[in-house]
Design a protein around this motif. Structure first.
Motif, mmCIF file in Angstrom:
data_model
loop_
_atom_site.group_PDB
_atom_site.id
_atom_site.type_symbol
_atom_site.label_atom_id
_atom_site.label_comp_id
_atom_site.label_asym_id
_atom_site.label_seq_id
_atom_site.Cartn_x
_atom_site.Cartn_y
_atom_site.Cartn_z
ATOM 1 N N ALA A 71 0.832 -1.206 0.000
ATOM 2 C CA ALA A 71 0.000 0.000 0.000
ATOM 3 C C ALA A 71 0.865 1.253 0.000
ATOM 4 O O ALA A 71 0.558 2.247 -0.674
ATOM 5 N N LEU A 72 1.965 1.213 0.741
ATOM 6 C CA LEU A 72 2.875 2.354 0.801
ATOM 7 C C LEU A 72 3.484 2.636 -0.565
ATOM 8 O O LEU A 72 3.543 3.790 -1.023
ATOM 9 N N VAL A 73 3.944 1.557 -1.233
ATOM 10 C CA VAL A 73 4.585 1.732 -2.544
ATOM 11 C C VAL A 73 3.566 2.173 -3.589
ATOM 12 O O VAL A 73 3.792 3.119 -4.352
ATOM 13 N N LEU A 74 2.407 1.500 -3.652
ATOM 14 C CA LEU A 74 1.395 1.847 -4.661
ATOM 15 C C LEU A 74 0.828 3.236 -4.392
ATOM 16 O O LEU A 74 0.647 4.038 -5.329
ATOM 17 N N GLY A 75 0.550 3.523 -3.104
ATOM 18 C CA GLY A 75 0.012 4.847 -2.780
ATOM 19 C C GLY A 75 0.984 5.950 -3.116
ATOM 20 O O GLY A 75 0.595 6.993 -3.669
ATOM 21 N N THR A 76 2.273 5.747 -2.808
ATOM 22 C CA THR A 76 3.289 6.751 -3.154
ATOM 23 C C THR A 76 3.398 6.905 -4.658
ATOM 24 O O THR A 76 3.595 8.016 -5.176
ATOM 25 N N GLY A 77 3.252 5.769 -5.389
ATOM 26 C CA GLY A 77 3.313 5.834 -6.851
ATOM 27 C C GLY A 77 2.170 6.650 -7.434
ATOM 28 O O GLY A 77 2.373 7.499 -8.308
ATOM 29 N N ILE A 78 0.935 6.387 -6.959
ATOM 30 C CA ILE A 78 -0.231 7.151 -7.449
ATOM 31 C C ILE A 78 -0.064 8.630 -7.122
ATOM 32 O O ILE A 78 -0.317 9.512 -7.960
ATOM 33 N N TRP A 79 0.359 8.898 -5.919
ATOM 34 C CA TRP A 79 0.568 10.283 -5.472
ATOM 35 C C TRP A 79 1.632 10.968 -6.322
ATOM 36 O O TRP A 79 1.480 12.123 -6.738
ATOM 37 N N SER A 80 2.722 10.241 -6.605
ATOM 38 C CA SER A 80 3.816 10.815 -7.404
ATOM 39 C C SER A 80 3.376 11.092 -8.830
ATOM 40 O O SER A 80 3.762 12.102 -9.435
ATOM 41 N N VAL A 81 2.569 10.182 -9.392
ATOM 42 C CA VAL A 81 2.076 10.395 -10.766
ATOM 43 C C VAL A 81 1.311 11.711 -10.859
ATOM 44 O O VAL A 81 1.464 12.485 -11.815
ATOM 45 N N ASN A 82 0.488 11.973 -9.855
ATOM 46 C CA ASN A 82 -0.295 13.218 -9.875
ATOM 47 C C ASN A 82 0.604 14.452 -9.794
ATOM 48 O O ASN A 82 0.409 15.421 -10.537
ATOM 49 N N PHE A 83 1.600 14.438 -8.925
ATOM 50 C CA PHE A 83 2.453 15.622 -8.776
ATOM 51 C C PHE A 83 3.345 15.823 -9.994
ATOM 52 O O PHE A 83 3.541 16.941 -10.458
ATOM 53 N N VAL A 84 3.911 14.702 -10.506
ATOM 54 C CA VAL A 84 4.755 14.844 -11.701
ATOM 55 C C VAL A 84 3.900 15.259 -12.894
ATOM 56 O O VAL A 84 4.316 16.079 -13.731
ATOM 57 N N GLY A 85 2.666 14.712 -12.966
ATOM 58 C CA GLY A 85 1.765 15.084 -14.065
ATOM 59 C C GLY A 85 1.378 16.547 -14.005
ATOM 60 O O GLY A 85 1.286 17.223 -15.040
ATOM 61 N N MET A 86 1.142 17.065 -12.800
ATOM 62 C CA MET A 86 0.825 18.491 -12.678
ATOM 63 C C MET A 86 2.037 19.348 -12.995
ATOM 64 O O MET A 86 1.921 20.445 -13.547
ATOM 65 N N LEU A 87 3.233 18.871 -12.636
ATOM 66 C CA LEU A 87 4.452 19.599 -12.987
ATOM 67 C C LEU A 87 4.629 19.641 -14.501
ATOM 68 O O LEU A 87 5.148 20.618 -15.056
#
Length: 741
Positions: A71-87
């Protein structure tokens, strides 16, 4: 209509509907950052699939750890996709991120991932993730995007296109369902197919996750005059790149950890399988004859007891057939044990081929087999089965270049007609001897007229079992004396039975019965343990007296012999050099690898090996040279007549020279007269054992012999006799020789 998001400073993110048609702000995507967001998504999916596998393959405590890690890895991945995508989406305004809302979005992402993995891990193989639950997970993924966007604290508030946003939620719902099915599918795969499936599944999951994010971005509407109230807090470029690098590293570490754990579990599983196989082999070895691979006596006794219980409940019969080969000993003696072994294997195959369904055949002795036939069988049917066994055993067999023919005598007994499960085997044995007396190569059905002492034998068997339980056996020790100076060099442990009813029972009465009924191993190992205890007692008293223990052929062939000997030595903490094991010539001369391996292991342990009853069998001198034995015992049959029979003396002399050339110590047993002592001393024999010096006596009397000068006096008396004989020979006039011519 747009969904209005209120992100005023100091206010928590919220969702409200409002109608407005203001101009919107547009931005541009950076291709490299879009590709980076896709890479992060794929790696997060791969790592999550890896970690989710561990949830199913480990114990409960470890599964919880891997669940939270996934959950930590997948959740961090989903979260990172959103921030990198917004960047990746460059807006014409300066932006930043609020730290508290950023952390809130990360926690939400981890929580949604935990919910998804928890639900997927608890699904049975035929189940699917329920639509409402999948919809909650999909809405949670979209909520993570909303919180990530809210961290920018844009004013006027960001609006959303309901249709596009609904499409993003629907796509996230499909992602949740597909991920659950992928996890279920992976449970049934292994090796290369599993690897390929994970590659395809992680790429598809990464693409869909990015599609959800960019649909959410497409649904977002920024006012033309919008500004970011968090522009002076966390720099978006620094935050996005840090999150991307950290997410990639995080997912890589998670995958490596999962891979390492999978390999460790695979190795553990392999070790467990090998251990199980080894235990299975040990169990098989303990319950089967090593030569023929037929069940052994222990296995047969258990099967007989179970079968007797079954047929008693049904009112049926059980036939026990005792098979003994006729003419097998000459084959063994003349052609060698290796040919005899092949004959036994051939007979075992023939007996096995004659079995009906549910029948059982076992080897319980050297050339003795027993068969168990269960079901609808009577005396006539048992007789037909016995005749088939007689016919099968008597067929000629080709062993190497030798055509060999043996026959079989078969005894038949029925349960419960002829007795209980203990007596029926005795009755079959009695009937077998009746078949032998009838001329061999035939069979006989048991009847009461055959008993002739059978009840006494059965009573003796039960008494031996009771003696083992009640510790009625004792050891006596017969000295081995140096032929040179009459000093005590060791003793041989000889078992005696102090029966409360019969008194002192000699071994010649109970040992054959023990061998016949499979009790000799228990007696032999009792003797070994008792002898080791006596060695320790003498060591504590300051005396180092070697003790020899006889090993029966059945005991020597036990698969756990070496372990039992080592256990006794360790238990009593004795010097293994003080323990000698006497093994009969016939057993030692078996040129099988198992015999050689056991002898080598016993020698490596430090135990002295002695060849007993040498000269009674057929020894291969080439094999004798390679044996690790240190002692050779001349059989009493040669010693008895050696002082007045020239041929016997020549045999003893040849054996002594042979043993000394092989650096073996020679023991002569059965010495009863001083003349024999003189002759043996003259021939160079090393140790003498027999009634001349002492009968077998209790351990306490060995101490008395050491304190007295009885052994030395007897040795000196024999020495004086020898010197007198030499003087008489010197004084005897020699016949004159006349010169020729």
């Amino acid at each position: 209509m747009f969904i209005h998001v209120d992100s005023a400073a100091g206010a928590r993110p919220g969702i409200a509907l409002s109608m407005r048609g203001a101009a919107v702000m547009t931005g541009q995507y950076h291709p490299l950052l879009v590709a980076l967001s896709l890479l992060v998504a794929v790696m997060a999916a791969w790592s999550a699939l890896d970690l989710s596998q561990r949830i199913q393959s480990t114990d409960r405590r470890a599964a919880r750890i891997w669940l939270f890690s996934g959950a930590l890895v997948l959740g961090t991945g989903i979260w990172s996709v959103n921030f990198v995508g917004m960047l990746a989406y460059a807006l014409p305004m300066q932006t930043g991120f609020d730290l508290i809302i950023t952390v809130q979005s990360w926690l939400t992402s981890v929580g949604v991932s935990l919910l998804a993995l928890l639900c997927a891990s608890r699904l049975a193989p035929a189940q699917r993730l329920r639509a409402p639950l999948a919809l909650v997970v999909g809405a949670g993924v979209v909520m993570v995007f909303h919180l990530a966007l809210s961290a920018m604290r844009i004013e006027p508030a960001v609006g959303y296109s309901p249709g596009v946003l609904a499409l993003a939620v629907l796509l996230a719902w499909a992602l949740a369902v597909a991920t659950a099915r992928a996890l279920l599918r992976m449970r049934a795969l292994d090796g290369r197919p599993l690897y390929l499936f994970k590659v395809l599944a992680s790429m598809a999951m990464g693409l869909v996750l990015c599609a959800v994010h960019y649909l959410c971005m497409a649904a977002a509407r920024f006012d033309a005059n919008a500004v970011s109230l968090a522009k002076h807090e966390i720099d978006p470029t620094w935050l996005g790149l840090t999150i991307a690098v950290a997410a990639i590293g995080f997912t890589w570490i998670g995958s490596v950890a999962a891979l390492f754990d999978a390999r460790m579990e695979h190795r553990t599983r392999q070790l467990a399988m090998r251990l199980k196989a080894a235990n299975s082999e040990l169990m098989h070895a303990a319950l089967h004859d090593p030569l023929t691979d037929l069940p052994n006596r222990v296995n047969f006794d258990a099967a007989l007891a179970e079968a007797a219980e079954r047929v008693q409940g049904r009112g049926a019969r059980l036939a026990v057939l005792f098979v003994d080969l006729d003419g097998f000993k000459p084959v063994n003696d003349v052609l060698g044990h290796h040919v005899g072994d092949e004959v036994l294997k051939c007979v075992a195959r023939r007996l096995r081929n004659g079995l009906r369904e549910g029948d059982m055949v076992a080897r319980i002795g050297g050339d003795e087999f027993v068969m168990l036939s269960e079901g609808a069988i009577d005396a006539e049917g048992a007789g037909r089965l016995a005749q088939r066994l007689v016919d099968a055993a008597s067929q000629p067999m080709l062993i190497g270049t030798h055509e060999i023919q043996v026959s079989a005598s078969v005894g038949v007994a029925l349960f419960p007609d002829d007795g209980d499960e203990n007596r029926v085997l005795v009755c079959a044995d009695t009937a077998m001897y009746a078949a032998k007396h009838a001329g061999r190569n035939t069979w006989r059905l048991y009847c009461e007229d055959m008993d002739g002492g059978g009840a006494d034998i059965l009573g003796m068997q039960r008494a031996i079992r009771r003696a083992l339980d009640n510790d009625e056996f004792v050891l006596h020790y017969q000295p081995k004396v140096s032929a040179v100076d009459g000093e005590l060099r060791g003793v041989e442990a000889l078992i005696r039975w102090q029966d409360p009813e019969r008194g002192m029972v000699p071994p010649v009465e109970f040992i054959p019965v023990a061998e016949r009924f499979g009790l000799i191993n228990a007696i032999g190992f009792w003797t070994l343990r008792e002898a080791c205890g006596q060695i320790r007692s003498w060591m504590h008293a300051g005396r180092r007296i070697p003790v020899a223990v006889n090993l029966s052929p059945q005991q020597f062939r036990q698969p756990d012999l070496v372990e039992r000997v080592r256990a006794c030595i360790d238990e009593f903490d004795i010097d293994p050099g003080l323990l000698a094991l006497e093994i009969t010539e016939s057993v030692v001369m078996e040129s099988s690898t198992s015999v050689r391996r056991v002898l080598e292991e016993l020698k490596a342990m430090g135990v002295t090996l002695s060849i007993d009853d040498f000269g009674t069998g057929y020894s291969c001198l080439a094999y004798l040279c390679r044996l690790p034995a240190r002692q050779l015992k001349i059989d009493r049959t040669f010693v008895i007549d050696m002082d007045h029979v020239t041929e016997a003396r020549h045999v003893v002399e040849a054996v002594i020279r042979l043993a000394h050339s092989l650096r073996m110590e020679v023991v002569a047993e059965g010495v009863e007269r001083s003349e024999q002592v003189v002759a043996l001393r003259a021939l160079g024999c090393d140790l003498i054992q027999g009634y001349y010096f002492s009968r077998p006596v209790p351990a306490g009397e060995i101490e008395a012999l050491l304190h007295s000068r009885q052994l030395g006096d007897l040795s000196n008396r024999a020495r004086s006799l020898g010197e007198g004989l030499q003087a008489d020979a010197a004084n005897t006039p020699q016949p004159l020789e006349l010169a020729a011519g």
